[in-house]
Scaffold this motif. Structure first.
Motif, PDB file in Angstrom:
ATOM      1  N   GLN A  46       0.830  -1.204   0.000  1.00 42.44           N
ATOM      2  CA  GLN A  46       0.000   0.000   0.000  1.00 42.44           C
ATOM      3  C   GLN A  46       0.867   1.259   0.000  1.00 42.44           C
ATOM      4  O   GLN A  46       0.801   2.083   0.919  1.00 42.44           O
ATOM      5  CB  GLN A  46      -0.948  -0.006   1.205  1.00 42.44           C
ATOM      6  N   PRO A  47       1.717   1.410  -1.008  1.00 47.39           N
ATOM      7  CA  PRO A  47       2.674   2.523  -1.007  1.00 47.39           C
ATOM      8  C   PRO A  47       2.005   3.870  -1.214  1.00 47.39           C
ATOM      9  O   PRO A  47       0.977   3.983  -1.892  1.00 47.39           O
ATOM     10  CB  PRO A  47       3.592   2.182  -2.180  1.00 47.39           C
ATOM     11  N   THR A  48       2.617   4.887  -0.622  1.00 49.63           N
ATOM     12  CA  THR A  48       2.194   6.256  -0.885  1.00 49.63           C
ATOM     13  C   THR A  48       2.835   6.725  -2.184  1.00 49.63           C
ATOM     14  O   THR A  48       3.758   6.082  -2.724  1.00 49.63           O
ATOM     15  CB  THR A  48       2.603   7.171   0.266  1.00 49.63           C
ATOM     16  N   GLU A  49       2.368   7.854  -2.674  1.00 50.41           N
ATOM     17  CA  GLU A  49       2.941   8.392  -3.905  1.00 50.41           C
ATOM     18  C   GLU A  49       4.405   8.746  -3.717  1.00 50.41           C
ATOM     19  O   GLU A  49       5.229   8.523  -4.615  1.00 50.41           O
ATOM     20  CB  GLU A  49       2.147   9.631  -4.342  1.00 50.41           C
ATOM     21  N   ALA A  50       4.776   9.265  -2.542  1.00 46.07           N
ATOM     22  CA  ALA A  50       6.174   9.605  -2.274  1.00 46.07           C
ATOM     23  C   ALA A  50       7.050   8.359  -2.272  1.00 46.07           C
ATOM     24  O   ALA A  50       8.171   8.372  -2.807  1.00 46.07           O
ATOM     25  CB  ALA A  50       6.286  10.333  -0.931  1.00 46.07           C
ATOM     26  N   GLU A  51       6.553   7.269  -1.695  1.00 47.35           N
ATOM     27  CA  GLU A  51       7.327   6.029  -1.674  1.00 47.35           C
ATOM     28  C   GLU A  51       7.512   5.487  -3.085  1.00 47.35           C
ATOM     29  O   GLU A  51       8.593   4.972  -3.426  1.00 47.35           O
ATOM     30  CB  GLU A  51       6.627   5.005  -0.783  1.00 47.35           C
ATOM     31  N   GLU A  52       6.483   5.577  -3.900  1.00 46.54           N
ATOM     32  CA  GLU A  52       6.609   5.116  -5.278  1.00 46.54           C
ATOM     33  C   GLU A  52       7.648   5.933  -6.040  1.00 46.54           C
ATOM     34  O   GLU A  52       8.449   5.375  -6.802  1.00 46.54           O
ATOM     35  CB  GLU A  52       5.256   5.200  -5.983  1.00 46.54           C
ATOM     36  N   ARG A  53       7.677   7.254  -5.824  1.00 44.35           N
ATOM     37  CA  ARG A  53       8.660   8.103  -6.507  1.00 44.35           C
ATOM     38  C   ARG A  53      10.079   7.737  -6.087  1.00 44.35           C
ATOM     39  O   ARG A  53      11.007   7.750  -6.912  1.00 44.35           O
ATOM     40  CB  ARG A  53       8.371   9.578  -6.203  1.00 44.35           C
ATOM     41  N   THR A  65       0.386   2.380 -11.688  1.00 41.72           N
ATOM     42  CA  THR A  65      -0.549   2.831 -10.666  1.00 41.72           C
ATOM     43  C   THR A  65      -1.509   1.694 -10.307  1.00 41.72           C
ATOM     44  O   THR A  65      -1.547   0.655 -10.980  1.00 41.72           O
ATOM     45  CB  THR A  65      -1.352   4.036 -11.174  1.00 41.72           C
ATOM     46  N   ARG A  66      -2.272   1.932  -9.247  1.00 45.13           N
ATOM     47  CA  ARG A  66      -3.220   0.900  -8.831  1.00 45.13           C
ATOM     48  C   ARG A  66      -4.275   0.673  -9.900  1.00 45.13           C
ATOM     49  O   ARG A  66      -4.738  -0.456 -10.107  1.00 45.13           O
ATOM     50  CB  ARG A  66      -3.866   1.293  -7.508  1.00 45.13           C
ATOM     51  N   HIS A 119      -1.324  -4.389  -2.590  1.00 41.69           N
ATOM     52  CA  HIS A 119      -2.244  -3.737  -1.664  1.00 41.69           C
ATOM     53  C   HIS A 119      -2.963  -4.764  -0.796  1.00 41.69           C
ATOM     54  O   HIS A 119      -3.988  -4.451  -0.193  1.00 41.69           O
ATOM     55  CB  HIS A 119      -3.252  -2.900  -2.446  1.00 41.69           C
TER      56      HIS A 119
END
Length: 339
Positions: A46-53, A65-66, A119
């Motif tokens: 369940q990553p946040t957008e910051a973690e994905e970046r 993306t999900r 997720h």
């Protein structure tokens, strides 16, 4: 949440921090950064957008993306970008808790690192991580980690299908045995209802397991057909073994699904028979009471001239006629074998 796995000096190091390069600003063109010591496995739950970046900066590829993970066409689930493979498939989870579901999980495979974007938490992931703690050699290469995860998923599905098959046999045998017994109708209804619910759950489990197996078979076929992949030569035989195991489980899941459908129809038939028996009883009672009702209706009419009303034996005679007219249909039904 980010969880990283790396092996240093034969020891597995599990953490939540990425290499410093992921946080550092972009290097100048004339000052290329040194190659970082990448984790062999980066697990994103369940990553946040910051973690994905951060992870995208580290591996040099954009994560799906999900919404993109939910795409059903194969070209959106299995593709290559440069030297990076993107593999997405639905995985079943929640079989232990009873909250059964399926969630798409993406495997981003590079030559150094495997990134999993998910997720939900299938139990096979936790089992693989726990086993890697005892045997760090399982996490030496990115493709080895991915295939190890697939092997645990297949083993887990095999256990689930085996348990589901045993539970299906137990419930069906109990239902058929009770149907032949002399238990009360309420006890039979409760047992048949339990069997119906259990068989419905079996059907849902086998359907979700089949969905997972289909996704795995597509991934294995895709990476087996790729000429230039991050799959090392020594791991090629594992792909063939996995593909064979997946085909076997698909056949077994299909068999269980057909068996569950057959048993479901059989239980519904038993319920229908029980309901028919109840309706038949009411029908016999209704037919048996029709002649007495007719006699009572005749002598309940208020006509002035009814000779039987003056008879001394008129009342007992009417009662006898009612009883006889009720008994004769029952005897007729028994003779015909309808009762």
């Amino acid at each position: 949440m980010i969880t990283t796995y790396r092996v240093e000096a034969g020891q597995l190091i599990v953490g939540e921090a990425l290499p410093a390069l992921a946080y550092a600003p972009a290097a100048l063109p004339d000052q290329p950064p040194p190659p970082p010591a990448l984790p062999v496995w980066i697990d994103l739950l369940q990553p946040t957008e910051a973690e994905e970046r951060l992870v995208e900066r580290l591996i040099g590829a954009e994560l799906p993306t999900r919404e993109e993970q939910q795409e059903i066409e194969a070209s959106s689930r299995l593709y290559r970008e440069g030297d990076v493979l993107f593999l997405t498939a639905p995985f079943m989870y929640g079989s232990e808790t009873g909250e059964l579901g399926s969630a798409a999980i993406t495997f981003v495979l590079t030559s150094q690192t495997l990134v999993t974007v998910r997720h939900a938490t299938p139990k096979a992931f936790g089992m693989f991580a726990a086993r890697a703690q005892k045997n760090p050699s399982m996490l030496t290469t990115s493709d080895g980690v991915m295939l190890g995860l697939f092997e645990h998923v297949v083993d887990r599905l095999a256990d689930i299908l085996e348990r589901v098959g045993a539970e299906m046999d137990r419930r069906s045998h109990a239902a058929f045995k009770l149907a032949k017994s002399r238990e009360t109708a309420s006890a039979k209804d409760a047992a048949l209802k339990d069997a119906l619910i259990a068989l419905g759950q079996v059907g849902e489990t086998t359907a979700r397991a089949s969905d997972t197996l289909v996704g795995l078979s597509r991934i294995l076929a895709f990476i087996a057909a790729e000429k230039e992949t991050a799959i090392r030569k020594e791991n090629k035989p594992r792909i063939k073994t996995l593909a064979r195991d997946v085909r076997g489980l698909q056949e077994h899941a299909h068999f269980l699904n057909e068996k569950a459908t057959f048993l479901l129809d059989a239980v519904l038939g038993l319920i229908n028979i029980e309901q028919t028996a109840v309706i038949k009883t009411f029908s016999v009672v209704a037919v048996a009471l029709m002649p007495p009702t007719l006699i009572a209706s005749i002598y309940g009419m208020n006509f002035q001239f009814m000779p039987e009303l003056e008879w001394g034996i008129g009342y007992p005679l009417a009662l006898v006629l009612m009883i006889v007219s009720a008994v004769l249909p029952v005897l007729y039904f028994r003779r015909k074998g309808w009762l």
